[in-house]
Design a protein around this motif. Structure first.
Motif, PDB file in Angstrom:
ATOM      1  N   UNK A  25      11.504 -14.965 -11.248  1.00 16.29           N
ATOM      2  CA  UNK A  25       9.990 -14.988 -11.264  1.00 16.29           C
ATOM      3  C   UNK A  25       9.312 -13.414 -10.303  1.00 16.29           C
ATOM      4  N   UNK A  26       8.815 -12.625 -11.323  1.00 21.97           N
ATOM      5  CA  UNK A  26       8.742 -11.321 -10.268  1.00 21.97           C
ATOM      6  C   UNK A  26       6.408 -11.894  -9.423  1.00 21.97           C
ATOM      7  N   UNK A  27       6.410 -13.357 -10.335  1.00 18.76           N
ATOM      8  CA  UNK A  27       4.625 -13.677  -9.270  1.00 18.76           C
ATOM      9  C   UNK A  27       4.845 -14.236  -8.277  1.00 18.76           C
ATOM     10  N   UNK A  28       6.079 -14.113  -7.712  1.00 18.81           N
ATOM     11  CA  UNK A  28       6.260 -14.980  -6.542  1.00 18.81           C
ATOM     12  C   UNK A  28       6.073 -13.300  -5.376  1.00 18.81           C
ATOM     13  N   UNK A  29       5.956 -12.700  -5.458  1.00 21.07           N
ATOM     14  CA  UNK A  29       6.505 -11.578  -4.912  1.00 21.07           C
ATOM     15  C   UNK A  29       4.667 -10.860  -5.093  1.00 21.07           C
ATOM     16  N   UNK A  30       4.532 -11.165  -5.547  1.00 25.07           N
ATOM     17  CA  UNK A  30       2.150 -10.757  -5.361  1.00 25.07           C
ATOM     18  C   UNK A  30       1.750 -11.151  -4.886  1.00 25.07           C
ATOM     19  N   UNK A  31       1.932 -10.880  -4.138  1.00 20.53           N
ATOM     20  CA  UNK A  31      -0.520 -10.765  -2.951  1.00 20.53           C
ATOM     21  C   UNK A  31      -1.417 -10.508  -3.064  1.00 20.53           C
ATOM     22  N   UNK A  32      -2.694 -10.231  -3.575  1.00 21.60           N
ATOM     23  CA  UNK A  32      -3.687  -9.313  -3.699  1.00 21.60           C
ATOM     24  C   UNK A  32      -4.286  -8.720  -2.470  1.00 21.60           C
ATOM     25  N   UNK A  33      -4.621 -10.006  -1.738  1.00 24.21           N
ATOM     26  CA  UNK A  33      -4.768  -9.679  -0.349  1.00 24.21           C
ATOM     27  C   UNK A  33      -3.793  -8.941   0.562  1.00 24.21           C
ATOM     28  N   UNK A  34      -2.753  -9.012   0.675  1.00 31.20           N
ATOM     29  CA  UNK A  34      -1.449  -9.122   0.913  1.00 31.20           C
ATOM     30  C   UNK A  34      -1.871  -7.761   0.706  1.00 31.20           C
ATOM     31  N   UNK A  35      -1.415  -7.418  -0.647  1.00 30.46           N
ATOM     32  CA  UNK A  35      -1.145  -5.583  -0.992  1.00 30.46           C
ATOM     33  C   UNK A  35      -2.322  -4.723  -0.670  1.00 30.46           C
ATOM     34  N   UNK A  36      -3.387  -5.353  -0.475  1.00 32.68           N
ATOM     35  CA  UNK A  36      -4.569  -4.300  -0.054  1.00 32.68           C
ATOM     36  C   UNK A  36      -5.049  -4.101   1.086  1.00 32.68           C
ATOM     37  N   UNK A  37      -4.386  -5.391   2.020  1.00 28.94           N
ATOM     38  CA  UNK A  37      -4.675  -4.788   3.635  1.00 28.94           C
ATOM     39  C   UNK A  37      -3.083  -3.738   3.789  1.00 28.94           C
ATOM     40  N   UNK A  38      -2.005  -3.870   3.017  1.00 29.05           N
ATOM     41  CA  UNK A  38      -0.943  -2.653   3.252  1.00 29.05           C
ATOM     42  C   UNK A  38      -1.173  -1.640   2.541  1.00 29.05           C
ATOM     43  N   UNK A  39      -2.027  -1.287   1.550  1.00 33.20           N
ATOM     44  CA  UNK A  39      -2.045  -0.122   0.805  1.00 33.20           C
ATOM     45  C   UNK A  39      -3.055   0.566   1.072  1.00 33.20           C
ATOM     46  N   UNK A  40      -4.268  -0.039   1.366  1.00 34.73           N
ATOM     47  CA  UNK A  40      -5.288   1.036   1.510  1.00 34.73           C
ATOM     48  C   UNK A  40      -5.694   2.167   2.570  1.00 34.73           C
ATOM     49  N   UNK A  41      -4.909   1.253   4.276  1.00 37.56           N
ATOM     50  CA  UNK A  41      -5.260   2.165   5.230  1.00 37.56           C
ATOM     51  C   UNK A  41      -4.539   2.437   5.317  1.00 37.56           C
ATOM     52  N   UNK A  42      -2.505   2.848   3.997  1.00 35.68           N
ATOM     53  CA  UNK A  42      -1.507   4.087   3.816  1.00 35.68           C
ATOM     54  C   UNK A  42      -2.223   4.697   2.970  1.00 35.68           C
ATOM     55  N   UNK A  43      -3.003   4.861   1.851  1.00 40.40           N
ATOM     56  CA  UNK A  43      -3.849   5.484   1.167  1.00 40.40           C
ATOM     57  C   UNK A  43      -5.131   6.682   2.030  1.00 40.40           C
ATOM     58  N   UNK A  44      -5.458   5.783   2.110  1.00 36.00           N
ATOM     59  CA  UNK A  44      -6.611   6.742   2.971  1.00 36.00           C
ATOM     60  C   UNK A  44      -6.107   7.498   4.123  1.00 36.00           C
ATOM     61  N   UNK A  45      -4.818   6.985   4.914  1.00 38.06           N
ATOM     62  CA  UNK A  45      -4.464   7.872   5.733  1.00 38.06           C
ATOM     63  C   UNK A  45      -4.033   9.131   4.762  1.00 38.06           C
ATOM     64  N   UNK A  46      -3.744   9.735   3.267  1.00 37.50           N
ATOM     65  CA  UNK A  46      -2.917  10.411   3.046  1.00 37.50           C
ATOM     66  C   UNK A  46      -4.409  11.243   3.179  1.00 37.50           C
TER      67      UNK A  46
END
Length: 123
Positions: A25-46
């Motif tokens: 069940x792929x939904x068990x691996x999705x948390x929007x807040x965690x995804x945003x907190x991980x990806x937004x700073x990484x993309x901004x660093x690019x």
């Protein structure tokens, strides 16, 4: 041999990720807040100007791991702050708190060959 190694690496990553996300069940691996907190700073660093693409990827990976660790600590503190203590709630909360580390691991595995391929071409 170098291209064969990259092909085997991408096939291995594809198999593992498809097994995790499609066979379960792929939904068990999705948390929007965690995804945003991980990806937004990484993309901004690019978007940092004046650095080479390899340096930007390395900086982005470091920032991604720092933000994922801080988000994990935040989730763990929230999980431990619930009264009264419930073992099932603790395990579920800790598993959600660990998702940013999981996201950072997946993205590092996917970006690492690109960084090393770019380094090899620059030398």
């Amino acid at each position: 041999m170098n291209k064969v190694g990259y092909a085997v690496y991408w096939l291995g990553c594809g198999y593992v990720l498809s097994h995790l996300f499609l066979m379960h069940d792929w939904v068990q691996f999705f948390d929007g807040f965690s995804l945003l907190c991980t990806l937004v700073p990484a993309v901004a660093a690019l978007a940092i100007a004046g650095e080479g693409i390899t340096q930007r990827f390395k900086l982005s990976a470091k920032i991604m791991w720092v933000s994922a660790t801080l988000t994990f600590v935040y989730g763990a503190v929230l999980t431990l702050s619930h009264h009264p203590f419930d073992a099932d709630g603790f395990v579920m909360g800790l598993s959600v708190a660990m998702l940013p580390l999981f996201y950072a691991l997946i993205l590092t595995l996917l970006v690492a060959p690109l960084v090393f391929r770019t380094e090899g071409n620059n030398q």
